[in-house]
Scaffold this active site. Sequence first.
Site, short mmCIF file in Angstrom:
data_model
loop_
_atom_site.label_atom_id
_atom_site.label_comp_id
_atom_site.label_asym_id
_atom_site.label_seq_id
_atom_site.Cartn_x
_atom_site.Cartn_y
_atom_site.Cartn_z
N PHE A 126 1.12 -1.13 0.18
CA PHE A 126 -0.44 0.00 0.20
C PHE A 126 0.49 0.72 -0.02
O PHE A 126 -0.01 2.00 0.26
CB PHE A 126 -1.03 -0.13 1.26
CG PHE A 126 -1.93 -1.31 1.37
CD1 PHE A 126 -2.95 -1.24 0.67
CD2 PHE A 126 -1.95 -2.18 2.56
CE1 PHE A 126 -3.29 -2.81 0.28
CE2 PHE A 126 -2.38 -2.94 2.81
CZ PHE A 126 -3.41 -3.51 2.25
N GLU B 42 7.80 1.13 0.21
CA GLU B 42 8.15 1.70 -1.51
C GLU B 42 9.73 2.36 -0.48
O GLU B 42 10.46 2.43 -1.56
CB GLU B 42 7.56 3.01 -1.74
CG GLU B 42 8.05 3.98 -3.01
CD GLU B 42 7.40 4.65 -3.58
OE1 GLU B 42 7.57 5.36 -4.28
OE2 GLU B 42 5.98 4.74 -3.35
N ARG C 137 1.79 15.75 -5.55
CA ARG C 137 0.63 15.24 -6.50
C ARG C 137 -0.64 15.20 -6.07
O ARG C 137 -1.94 15.92 -6.69
CB ARG C 137 0.71 13.55 -6.54
CG ARG C 137 -0.49 13.16 -6.54
CD ARG C 137 -0.16 11.55 -6.55
NE ARG C 137 0.49 10.79 -7.74
CZ ARG C 137 0.27 10.87 -9.65
NH1 ARG C 137 -1.27 9.77 -9.69
NH2 ARG C 137 0.83 10.18 -9.31
N ALA D 1 2.34 3.87 -7.76
CA ALA D 1 1.38 4.75 -8.60
C ALA D 1 0.65 4.34 -9.95
O ALA D 1 0.64 4.88 -10.54
CB ALA D 1 2.36 5.79 -9.48
N GLU E 295 -4.97 2.25 -6.79
CA GLU E 295 -5.35 3.40 -6.46
C GLU E 295 -6.82 4.19 -6.36
O GLU E 295 -7.15 4.86 -5.48
CB GLU E 295 -3.96 4.69 -6.67
CG GLU E 295 -2.45 4.08 -6.14
CD GLU E 295 -1.46 5.00 -6.47
OE1 GLU E 295 -0.60 5.62 -5.60
OE2 GLU E 295 -1.45 5.20 -7.73
#
Length: 796
Positions: free
Chosen positions: A237, A241, A319, A521, A729
């Site tokens: 999730f 990362e 973002r 992403a 996402e």
Amino acid sequence: MSHLSERPEKPVVGVSMPHESAHLHVTGAALYTDDLVHRTKDVLHAHPVQAAKARGRITALRTGPALAVPGVVRVLTAADVPGVNDAGMKHDEPLFPDEVMFHGHAVAWVLGETAEAARLGAAAVEVELDELPSLISLRDAIAADSFHGARPVMLTGDVDAGFADSAHVFSGEFQFSDQEHFYLETHAALALVDENGQMFVQSSTQHPSETQEIVAHVLGLPSHEVTVQCLRMGGGFGGKEMQPHGFAAVAALGARLTGRPVRVRLNRTQDLTMSGKRHGFHAAWRIGFDADGRIQALDATLTADGGWSLDLSEPVVARALCHIDNTYWIPNARVAGRVAKTNKVSNTAFRGFGGPQGMLVIEDIMGRCAPLLGLDPTELRERNFYRPGQGQTTPYGQPVTHAERISTVWRQVRADGDVAHCRREIAAFNAAHPHTKRGLAVTGIKFGISFNLTAFNQGGALVLIYKDGSVLVNHGGTEMGQGLHTKMLQVAATTLGIPLHKVRLAPTRTDKVPNTSATAASAGADLNGGAVKNACEQLRERLTRVAATHLGANASDVRIVEGVARVLGGDGELAWDDLVRTAYFQRVQLSAAGFYRTEGLHWDAKTFRGSPFKYFSYGAAAAEVEVDGFTGAYRIRRVDIVHDVGDSLSPMIDIGQVEGGFVQGAGWLTLEDLRWDTGDGPHRGRLLTRAASTYKLPSFSEMPEEFHVRLLENATEEGAVYGSKAVGEPPLMLAFSVREALRQAAAAFGPAGASVELASPATPEAVYWAIEAARRAGEDDAGAAARSGAEASHRV
């Protein structure tokens, strides 16, 4: 139709099938990083020494008492690092700090023969701190002007003129919560030095190449001396990362110093207290509407709680700014972003990566302002949609392709959910039930797909065909349960024209596919699918030439379908296994490295202008809720979703992703309430919700009683692999419909047209206070009416 999106005859993509490891998951046979410990000899176990203060300079670190504990082998400290003592890409995250920056910060690691020995050893390490002032809450950080990183500003149009032309101007503030990833598998790494002195790290990571890079620079090695492998993850999730790198580096450092394999596996409390969350945000906004309720101008400042280091906070804020428009055209906008520095864990990527936070701000504004404008929220939203053919661009300057899909999914979900009929039923129910109310809301999403940093939009693959006709696929994406490997198998089988059982997928390794981007992403299938397709096309082209020679035809006339090469309009055929064998004896190369880069992207981070996204994904959801007026407790009665995934690569996988994303979004917006000790006592800065007993996650009882999900049909995406779109996402933001339905239900306890502010997460407690505010508005209206009547009587 583009070459990339065109599907051949009888494709394997588009077929509903279970996850490639589903049977391993349900039988418990699937191996995860920590399972490999039991297959590895002489493993040492690592345990962190966690500081119990929110901030302080380390004045003494005594490891001698730990070494006296039976079974303790070594204590790792900053003095042991042969390379760079840093676990982050911004060089602001010392692996072994000299200043504690959050409660639970690991200052050293103890290696033991057993996990229990390591735990006892860590407890014996003596740490002395010179305690320093700390900032725990986001508001405190803003008040103290504590910020770090870039502070972008997105500008479009003439904001001042937009407000001057507005018939209605509203302003407000909104602060909403962070969110814990709570993946089933906590952070884990297993490192060992092989017989050649090379470092091999098994890591539960979404970004093996970056884990490799961090391990290499901590050890002072070139990257080719470090190999990182990810078998699979039990959820990521976004939480895996960036944050696995330091844990992998600790394991690798221990292995390098002791010559033995070293395991790092956080328990749940450690994972909760040491790893970052979704960024909580504060928004201050001002918005202007014309007389018809169309947005004229927006001026907003979004502040993210970054925690103690930058991690990915800057791109998360970027973002958020890029998604504050959601599905609405805003002709004049000025939106500023900044990252607050607090003494908490360093917040990080989380499904949606700032997009949900930006979109939540505009959806909250629409929900609060609709009653003030005398409009139904659904109508207000619809009036402000991007429209096709109008030349409208986002506030950062990107044209909105397929804008008609915003209205298409909106109409379809209203029809699927029979929204008009449900509203009549809700009105009748609410009129008959003074202490229980229902609400219904429809919300839409527009989510950009690609990494904001253009360089990350590339993928690689290595495909091998063996002499017996079997195929092995390596690609740079990681599997965290989302079904990426399933899709890559389908892409390979489709491109080669062979049955799915002929193809197997290898674990993700940095020595097979280098320099990969994170599986994040929502770009995993786009990037890796493009690379797998490219590699398979190279192989197919070689094999069709071999088949053409064997069948006496032109290569352009040969098709490989369902494992048989045939000539168009001819009778000759050659089975796949025979074709491969023939190619081998003709010395034709049977392996290929594939590569894909997303074309058409450009982004200037300084001016905050460009087209950072390949395309937009669209969706809409209608949610109906029922709320108890005494407690604020609620249940989700029904949810209908229509979501755009292009031409699905694997429909069963995609529907599962839509369902899971929606539920996770509903958890963030309604249940998951992280709490920190903000007092001035000895536990200041401590995470209070440090277990499933205190941190409420969605469960079966929170699932919609009726849950209908449909994928948008006839939605081919040109320029994406086999016409598909990302799915990971975007569905999370469909859960805005639940929050807005709760707002509607709370408002139903007050007078018609009341504007209700609703906290996020909208826990039963928060809903109760919203109900009370609506009731007070009714009482105030009644009092004002009574006073007005008395005055009129007196005048008469």
